[in-house]
Design an enzyme around this catalytic site. Structure first.
Site, PDB file in Angstrom:
ATOM      1  N   LEU A  31       0.821  -1.210   0.000  1.00  0.00           N
ATOM      2  CA  LEU A  31       0.000   0.000   0.000  1.00  0.00           C
ATOM      3  C   LEU A  31       0.854   1.259   0.000  1.00  0.00           C
ATOM      4  O   LEU A  31       0.594   2.199  -0.755  1.00  0.00           O
ATOM      5  CB  LEU A  31      -0.947   0.000   1.196  1.00  0.00           C
ATOM      6  CG  LEU A  31      -2.089  -1.010   1.146  1.00  0.00           C
ATOM      7  CD1 LEU A  31      -3.018  -0.821   2.327  1.00  0.00           C
ATOM      8  CD2 LEU A  31      -2.885  -0.893  -0.157  1.00  0.00           C
ATOM      9  N   ARG A  71      -4.962  -3.601  21.488  1.00  0.00           N
ATOM     10  CA  ARG A  71      -4.320  -4.888  21.278  1.00  0.00           C
ATOM     11  C   ARG A  71      -3.343  -5.272  22.385  1.00  0.00           C
ATOM     12  O   ARG A  71      -3.295  -6.420  22.807  1.00  0.00           O
ATOM     13  CB  ARG A  71      -3.602  -4.879  19.922  1.00  0.00           C
ATOM     14  CG  ARG A  71      -4.575  -4.850  18.771  1.00  0.00           C
ATOM     15  CD  ARG A  71      -3.870  -4.731  17.441  1.00  0.00           C
ATOM     16  NE  ARG A  71      -4.854  -4.796  16.359  1.00  0.00           N
ATOM     17  CZ  ARG A  71      -4.546  -4.699  15.074  1.00  0.00           C
ATOM     18  NH1 ARG A  71      -3.295  -4.514  14.708  1.00  0.00           N
ATOM     19  NH2 ARG A  71      -5.491  -4.772  14.156  1.00  0.00           N
ATOM     20  N   HIS A  92      -0.604  -9.300  18.626  1.00  0.00           N
ATOM     21  CA  HIS A  92      -2.027  -9.226  18.276  1.00  0.00           C
ATOM     22  C   HIS A  92      -2.796 -10.277  19.073  1.00  0.00           C
ATOM     23  O   HIS A  92      -2.398 -11.444  19.118  1.00  0.00           O
ATOM     24  CB  HIS A  92      -2.206  -9.465  16.777  1.00  0.00           C
ATOM     25  CG  HIS A  92      -3.531  -9.033  16.240  1.00  0.00           C
ATOM     26  ND1 HIS A  92      -4.706  -9.625  16.619  1.00  0.00           N
ATOM     27  CD2 HIS A  92      -3.871  -8.061  15.358  1.00  0.00           C
ATOM     28  CE1 HIS A  92      -5.717  -9.047  15.995  1.00  0.00           C
ATOM     29  NE2 HIS A  92      -5.235  -8.084  15.223  1.00  0.00           N
TER      30      HIS A  92
END
Length: 643
Positions: A43, A334, A266
């Site tokens: 990205l 998280r 995570h």
């Protein structure tokens, strides 16, 4: 080392507007005279390459995958944050800024984070215009859902495949520029070194992964967008190819590496099921919108719960996130959710093999909304879970456990996203700039696209405006030849040792990962970190004496590729532990057990409200720790609470 962040003066909300006006420009006719290298095509890298080419620059884009479509950005599931306030639930640019600063445990730059929040609203418009199929409400407006660390719904999504859909949009823009001749794409090509001339980034040295050819490429500027270093731990949610090589080799050429100890665990991953595993699978944080996390209240119920979760009555279930953090509940950030899961399992109440799992239960949501509605939101994620585990999450709760995921550390950059090496820019997860000590969910895609679409085009132009177009260094320059020779020498050394070695590359990587997870994972302490700093150099020495590398240099050789990356992990892992040892506080994903209050992180704002940026000093020498102070003028430093 100069760590001038170059933050614009003036009010926070006006800094980026002021900077854009004051940054120098390159006139359109001159842009075609400049060459830019972009390493990475996810990205951040793909968006940067497409955007810079659209502006008129000549771009060379490199990726080690067979296609930009294979970049690890494709794996992001849950969504992308933006302060659009479509839900009219109280969101704003400032609230997104505040949540991100707080979520990062007050260890990020205010100016960079505010710009990220400000630019977020443009990202959604850009992506929707490019055809990204965001989920929509019945009336046609874009849908939102919640993520951890926020009390508003600001996450835009495309079912459970948001990263894939955003990457397709980036890929289309990139392919358009490739077809126009403005981007030259180098697939299956790995960057193995950065070349600097007179203190400036001048190009890179690469290896063609199909032919093995070592080659140099020069440009007026180099942009690194190569992702994070989570695979240092061996088991992580990252794709198998993800590595630290590009950024670590740049570090060895003088680029400061900032906050490497900030690694994110995570909370929502499929638990480890055996020693044979080479990676872990992430289950999107978005699932915690409707799934409730629990374990049995009593240890004696664990076996019964593992055999049949439905046999545990409601009163005997500990919905520990809802109990401990009632304001945020299952959508706690998280780092906090991960530590809470570890605490429950360490207490002997974990479920599944080895007691390393907690339940993520959709029973109540299915009862409330119906199975069809849940399938509409998360169907592909449920299908993926069932394929991997053989269990149907519509019928039985998912089992999850924390795992290494994202890395907040990275190469140090200033407000312009430029490293301390002039001409070397670093985007996305490869830099350290926006997330502090803990990234909130759905902010990785936001940062990657903000950097690639909306920031680098201004800041790179400012740099190139001060560089003569004729100053591009040819690849026959002595520094390029020297860098090529060093790359070839390192490869030859691996192959020479590898011809006689007896241990596989993976065995060394796995042992390194075990050391790091045990001593520098979810919880760290001085004794464990010092032990790791003894074990890693010894392991590295054994690697260079006994690693087995098959094949030859000038051919497709995945054994050689992997060996080079693991060699870098073995050096970088030591830096990671050293940074964790020196930061004598707990903040975000960096949890030192000596510094806690009732199980929560205890920061030391007096000593550690700063960025730690490390300067490489040579093989076998301790790196120098530099400091960039962080100032908070718009957000009050406070104990982080989600209760």
């Amino acid at each position: 080392m100069n760590l001038d962040a170059r933050i614009p003066s003036g009010p926070l909300a006006e800094k980026w507007t002021k900077a854009k006006f004051e940054l120098k420009l390159v006139n359109p006719a001159n842009k075609r005279k400049y060459n830019v290298i972009v390493v990475g095509s996810g990205l951040a890298g793909g968006a940067a390459a497409a955007t810079l080419a659209e502006l008129g620059y000549n771009v060379a884009c490199f990726c080690y995958q067979d296609s930009p479509r294979r970049a690890h950005s494709i794996a992001a599931q849950g969504g992308i944050n933006a302060a659009k306030n479509y839900q009219n639930d109280g969101d704003s640019v400032f609230r997104l800024f505040y949540d991100t600063i707080k979520g990062g445990d007050f260890r990020a730059r205010e100016a960079n984070v505010y710009r990220l929040a400000e630019v977020s609203v443009d990202i959604i418009d850009q992506c929707a215009a490019m055809g990204v199929p965001f989920a929509r409400e019945y009336g046609g407006t874009l849908a939102n859902r919640s993520f951890g660390g926020a009390q508003v719904s600001r996450t835009f999504y495309a079912r459970g495949q948001t990263g894939q859909q955003l990457l397709i949009g980036v890929y289309q823009a990139l392919e358009r520029q490739i077809a126009a001749g403005k981007v030259k794409m180098f697939n299956r090509t790995e960057m193995l070194d950065l070349v600097t001339v007179d203190g400036r980034a001048a190009g890179i040295v690469t290896r063609d992964l199909v032919t093995g050819k070592i080659e140099s490429h020069s440009a007026h500027a180099v942009v690194l967008a190569t992702g994070g270093y989570g695979n240092t731990f061996f088991l992580s949610t990252n794709a198998m190819g993800c590595n630290v090589t590009a950024t670590y080799r740049a570090h060895k050429r003088g680029a400061a590496f900032a906050n490497p100890c900030y690694t994110q665990i995570h909370p929502t991953c499929i638990p480890v099921s055996g020693d044979y595993q080479s990676k872990l699978t992430l289950m999107s944080e978005s699932l915690r919108n409707d799934g409730r996390v629990w374990v049995p209240k009593r240890r004696e119920d664990v076996d019964k719960a593992t055999r049949d979760p439905s046999s545990i009555p409601e009163d005997d279930r500990d919905y520990y996130l809802e109990r401990k953090y009632p304001s945020f509940g299952n959508l706690s950030p998280r780092d906090i959710a991960s530590r809470a899961a570890k605490e429950a399992c360490d207490d002997g109440r974990g479920v599944g093999p080895g007691g390393r799992g907690v339940y993520l239960d959709f029973r109540d949501a299915i009862k409330r909304d119906g199975e069809a509605k849940i399938a509409e939101k998360y169907g592909n994620l449920f299908e993926m879970y069932e394929r991997i585990t053989g269990e149907n999450p519509y019928k039985v709760p998912m089992r999850i456990y924390p795992a290494v995921h994202y890395t907040m550390g990275g190469l140090w950059v200033d407000y312009h996203l430029q490293s301390n090496i002039p001409g070397l820019f670093v985007l996305g997860e490869a830099n350290f700039s926006d997330h502090g000590a803990n990234r909130l969910g759905a902010s990785a895609l936001m940062q990657g696209l903000a950097d690639g679409y909306f920031i680098i085009s201004y800041t790179l132009g400012n740099y190139l405006a001060g560089v003569a177009a004729a100053s591009r260094v040819a690849t026959d320059h002595a520094e390029f030849r020297k860098a090529e020779a060093e790359v070839k020498g390192r490869i030859d050394r691996l192959l020479t040792v590898g011809a006689k070695g007896s241990r596989t590359v993976d065995s060394f990587h796995k042992e390194l990962g075990s050391i790091l997870w045990e001593h520098c994972g979810m919880a760290r302490n001085r004794e464990g970190l010092q032990k790791a700093l003894d074990l890693i150099p010894a392991l590295r020495e054994r690697f260079w004496a006994d690693v087995k590398v098959l094949g030859e240099r000038e051919t497709l050789n995945q054994s050689l590729e992997k060996a080079g990356r693991v060699a870098d992990f073995l050096e970088f892992g030591e830096l990671l532990c050293l940074d964790a040892l020196e930061r004598e506080e707990s903040c975000g994903g960096h949890f030192r057990t000596e510094y806690q209050v009732e199980g929560e992180a205890k920061r030391d704002d007096e000593k550690f409200t700063h960025v730690a940026a490390w300067e490489y000093q040579g093989e076998g020498k301790k790196p120098i720790r530099h400091v960039e102070p962080l100032t908070f003028e718009n957000v009050k430093l406070a104990t982080r609470s989600y209760k």
